[in-house]
Design an enzyme around this catalytic site. Structure first.
Site, mmCIF file in Angstrom:
data_model
loop_
_atom_site.group_PDB
_atom_site.id
_atom_site.type_symbol
_atom_site.label_atom_id
_atom_site.label_comp_id
_atom_site.label_asym_id
_atom_site.label_seq_id
_atom_site.Cartn_x
_atom_site.Cartn_y
_atom_site.Cartn_z
ATOM 1 N N ASN A 9 0.867 -1.177 0.000
ATOM 2 C CA ASN A 9 0.000 0.000 0.000
ATOM 3 C C ASN A 9 0.904 1.228 0.000
ATOM 4 O O ASN A 9 1.482 1.569 1.024
ATOM 5 C CB ASN A 9 -0.890 -0.043 1.253
ATOM 6 N N TRP A 10 1.042 1.836 -1.160
ATOM 7 C CA TRP A 10 1.983 2.956 -1.273
ATOM 8 C C TRP A 10 1.442 4.245 -0.635
ATOM 9 O O TRP A 10 2.170 5.218 -0.511
ATOM 10 C CB TRP A 10 2.308 3.227 -2.755
ATOM 11 N N LYS A 11 0.167 4.254 -0.288
ATOM 12 C CA LYS A 11 -0.458 5.451 0.303
ATOM 13 C C LYS A 11 -0.209 6.661 -0.598
ATOM 14 O O LYS A 11 -0.137 6.507 -1.809
ATOM 15 C CB LYS A 11 0.031 5.659 1.735
ATOM 16 N N HIS A 95 -9.400 1.096 4.655
ATOM 17 C CA HIS A 95 -8.154 1.327 5.393
ATOM 18 C C HIS A 95 -8.417 2.265 6.573
ATOM 19 O O HIS A 95 -9.231 3.180 6.481
ATOM 20 C CB HIS A 95 -7.097 1.927 4.451
ATOM 21 N N GLU A 97 -6.883 4.682 7.667
ATOM 22 C CA GLU A 97 -6.714 6.117 7.369
ATOM 23 C C GLU A 97 -7.968 6.668 6.695
ATOM 24 O O GLU A 97 -8.319 7.844 6.898
ATOM 25 C CB GLU A 97 -5.450 6.319 6.513
ATOM 26 N N GLU A 167 -5.377 -4.885 10.564
ATOM 27 C CA GLU A 167 -4.329 -3.877 10.755
ATOM 28 C C GLU A 167 -4.609 -3.099 12.034
ATOM 29 O O GLU A 167 -5.383 -2.135 12.027
ATOM 30 C CB GLU A 167 -4.313 -2.900 9.576
ATOM 31 N N GLY A 173 2.472 2.359 10.709
ATOM 32 C CA GLY A 173 3.398 3.477 10.553
ATOM 33 C C GLY A 173 4.123 3.862 11.830
ATOM 34 O O GLY A 173 4.794 4.891 11.888
ATOM 35 N N SER A 213 3.420 -2.013 10.318
ATOM 36 C CA SER A 213 4.873 -2.064 10.513
ATOM 37 C C SER A 213 5.485 -3.421 10.155
ATOM 38 O O SER A 213 6.414 -3.886 10.810
ATOM 39 C CB SER A 213 5.241 -1.654 11.945
ATOM 40 N N GLY A 234 2.886 -1.063 4.259
ATOM 41 C CA GLY A 234 2.927 0.350 3.908
ATOM 42 C C GLY A 234 4.357 0.796 3.624
ATOM 43 O O GLY A 234 4.899 0.585 2.541
ATOM 44 N N GLY A 235 4.988 1.387 4.625
ATOM 45 C CA GLY A 235 6.309 2.002 4.453
ATOM 46 C C GLY A 235 7.332 1.086 3.792
ATOM 47 O O GLY A 235 8.084 1.516 2.906
HETATM 48 P P1 PGA Z 1 2.867 0.371 7.591
HETATM 49 O O1 PGA Z 1 1.388 0.555 6.955
HETATM 50 O O2 PGA Z 1 3.408 -0.918 7.039
HETATM 51 O O3 PGA Z 1 3.627 1.573 7.136
HETATM 52 O O4 PGA Z 1 2.693 0.307 9.076
HETATM 53 C C1 PGA Z 1 0.538 -0.547 6.769
HETATM 54 C C2 PGA Z 1 -0.772 -0.083 6.186
HETATM 55 O O5 PGA Z 1 -1.270 0.975 6.598
HETATM 56 O O6 PGA Z 1 -1.349 -0.753 5.307
#
Ligand code: PGA
Length: 251
Positions: A9-11, A95, A97, A167, A173, A213, A234-235
């Protein structure tokens, strides 16, 4: 057995050229891996170019969100049909967010999920509790609400095209990953909810990805747990070598 699903997930990161460069680095690193479903989810503006770069590879393309109409006067929104047009076979829905910053609630997410499925997309449907909810002993209630309301009305066949991503919001994050034991406990609880709501056949076949994470050095032990069927990253998905290592951790 359930085939692991590892998605990036590149956000709201990476310009078009960066995204194309990333997948061009990624493709040879994961070429020939047939035992894991691999997906990347770029920003909307990069989808088409990244999708073209992925053609002929074993990496699929996904959106990060989509709306519940095919077209019309919905300024700023993107339809599942548009995601497919850009090359997507997947989308993320729900998600944390989207839930936290954009006010998306269970009822709306359920509508989005059903429309995306009816439109022929596969969906990673995200759930997870906040730190406050976990510390207040509300984790199971929150997960039960998100599953019951979020997945309401789905058929057994729909679950061939749905993965649930657990999640925990406190792990996203933050660098604080759930321990493999915490992840397994939550995943087993979610699978139990699916069994109650949809029956054993659905509970057995649905993939439940862990997100929060995930990194190259913790992915394998998380995904080694019996109810952890992959990762939503994500990251660590923003670097080809790190993401490829996570994919290999699922084998
Ligand atoms: P993260 O994000 O790996 O940066 O914690 C995961 C996500 O939000 O899908």
């Amino acid at each position: 057995m359930r085939k692991p699903l590892v998605a990036g997930n590149w956000k709201m990161n990476l310009l078009i050229a960066d995204g194309v460069r990333l997948v061009n680095e990624l493709k040879p690193l994961v070429a020939g891996i047939a035992g894991v479903d691999i997906v990347v989810c770029p920003t909307f503006t990069a989808l088409h170019a990244v999708g073209k770069a992925l053609q002929g590879s074993n990496v699929e393309l996904g959106g990060q969100n989509c709306y519940l109409k095919e077209s019309g006067a919905f300024t700023g929104e993107i339809s599942p049909q548009m995601l497919k047009d850009a090359g997507c076979s997947w989308t993320i829905i729900g998600h944390s967010e989207r839930r936290q910053y954009f006010g998306e609630n269970d009822a709306l997410l359920n509508e989005k999920l059903k429309f995306a499925l009816a439109s022929g997309l596969k969906v990673m449907f995200c759930i997870g509790e906040t730190l406050e909810e976990r510390q207040g002993g509300k984790m199971n209630d929150v997960l039960a609400r998100q599953v019951t309301q979020g997945l309401a009305g789905l058929s057994e066949a729909d679950f061939d095209s749905v993965s649930v991503a657990y999640e925990p919001v406190w792990a996203i994050g933050t660098g604080v990953t759930a321990t493999p034991e915490q992840a397994q406990e939550a995943h087993a609880f979610v699978r139990g909810l699916l069994k109650t709501q949809f029956g054993a056949a659905v509970a057995d076949k649905v993939r439940i990805q862990y997100g929060g994470s995930v990194k190259a050095d913790n992915a394998a032990e998380l995904m080694a747990k019996p109810d952890v069927d992959g990762a939503l990253v994500g990251g660590a998905a923003l670097k080809a070598d790190g993401f490829a290592a996570i994919v290999k951790g699922a084998l």
